[in-house]
Write a protein that holds these residues in place. Structure first.
Motif, short mmCIF file in Angstrom:
data_model
loop_
_atom_site.label_atom_id
_atom_site.label_comp_id
_atom_site.label_asym_id
_atom_site.label_seq_id
_atom_site.Cartn_x
_atom_site.Cartn_y
_atom_site.Cartn_z
N THR A 25 -72.06 141.44 18.30
CA THR A 25 -71.79 141.37 19.63
C THR A 25 -72.28 140.12 20.20
O THR A 25 -73.41 139.67 20.00
CB THR A 25 -72.07 142.63 20.35
N ASN A 26 -71.92 139.68 21.35
CA ASN A 26 -72.57 138.68 22.25
C ASN A 26 -72.04 139.27 23.90
O ASN A 26 -71.04 139.70 24.17
CB ASN A 26 -71.59 137.28 22.08
N VAL A 27 -73.17 139.53 24.61
CA VAL A 27 -73.00 140.02 25.71
C VAL A 27 -73.89 139.02 26.71
O VAL A 27 -74.95 138.36 26.57
CB VAL A 27 -73.87 141.10 25.86
N LEU A 28 -73.05 138.64 27.83
CA LEU A 28 -73.53 138.03 29.02
C LEU A 28 -73.58 138.83 30.08
O LEU A 28 -72.52 139.37 30.69
CB LEU A 28 -72.69 136.60 29.32
N ASP A 29 -74.82 139.28 30.73
CA ASP A 29 -75.00 139.94 31.85
C ASP A 29 -75.03 139.51 33.11
O ASP A 29 -75.12 137.99 33.19
CB ASP A 29 -75.92 141.16 31.63
#
Length: 188
Positions: A25-29
Motif C-alpha cells: 500500500t502507498n498512502v499520502l495523507d
C-alpha cells in the motif's frame, strides 16, 4: 492495483497479487506524510513513512508480532527506535552522532534495564520488578575483541568472559584479559 481516497481524504494505492492477496500500500495523507508498506506472505511487513522535511521512519513487523520502529533524519542518520516483542518486552533507544546510545527495556515480568554505550563500552544495569538493583553487565569491545563481565546486585564481579577477533573464547582471569578489563572498569 487499486487507487482512491479513504474517508479522511488520504490518497491510497494498493497492489494485490493474482490471488487477490494484498502485497503493498502507498498512502499520502493530507499533511503530506507518505507511507509505503510491503506485506510478505508469512505475515511480516515493512513500512516507510516520509515526512515533508525528508525525515523518515521504518517500521518492521515480524510474522511473530515483534515490531521495531526506527526514526531517521533527512540525512539518513539513525536517531531513535522503539520496539515491542511478542513475549511482552518493550524498549526504546536514542542514538547520538558520535555513535553512543542510551536505551531502556521493560520485560514482561516487570523487570527493567537501562543501557548506555560510549567508546566501545556498553553498560547494562538490571533492575527487579520492585526497582531494586539486580546487577549489571559491562561489555567492552576493542580491536574486535569482546570482554563481558557480570556483576551481582552487590557489585561483586562474577568473572569475565571473552571472545577474541580470531574466534577464540574463554572465561578465565588471564592477565592479558583481566588487567585491561580492570583498568577500563576502574576508569568508569
Amino acid at each position: 492495483r487499486r487507487a482512491g481516497s479513504d474517508a479522511s481524504g488520504d490518497v491510497v494505492a494498493s497492489t494485490f497479487n493474482a490471488q487477490g492477496v494484498l502485497q503493498s500500500t502507498n498512502v499520502l495523507d493530507a499533511s503530506g506524510l507518505q507511507t509505503s508498506t510491503t506485506y510478505s506472505p508469512d505475515g511480516s511487513s515493512t513500512s516507510k513513512t516520509t515526512a515533508t522535511d525528508g525525515s523518515y521512519s521504518i517500521a518492521a513487523r515480524t510474522a511473530g508480532g515483534d515490531i521495531t520502529t526506527t526514526q531517521f533524519s533527512a540525512e539518513g542518520l539513525k536517531l531513535s527506535d522503539t520496539w515491542t516483542r511478542s513475549d511482552g518486552a518493550s524498549g526504546s533507544d536514542t542514538f547520538n552522532a558520535d555513535g553512543s546510545y542510551t536505551g531502556n527495556v521493560t520485560y514482561a515480568d516487570g523487570s527493567t534495564a537501562t543501557v548506555t554505550s560510549a567508546s566501545g563500552t556498553v553498560t547494562t544495569a538490571h533492575f527487579n520488578a520492585d526497582g531494586s538493583a539486580a546487577g549489571r553487565t559491562v561489555t567492552i569491545t576493542n580491536a574486535g575483541n569482546v570482554t563481558t563481565t557480570q556483576y551481582d546486585a552487590d557489585g561483586q564481579m562474577e568473572g569475565p568472559s571473552w571472545i577474541h577477533a580470531d574466534g577464540t573464547t574463554g572465561t578465565n582471569d588471564a592477565p592479558e584479559i583481566a588487567q585491561p578489563l580492570q583498568d577500563q572498569q576502574a576508569a568508569q
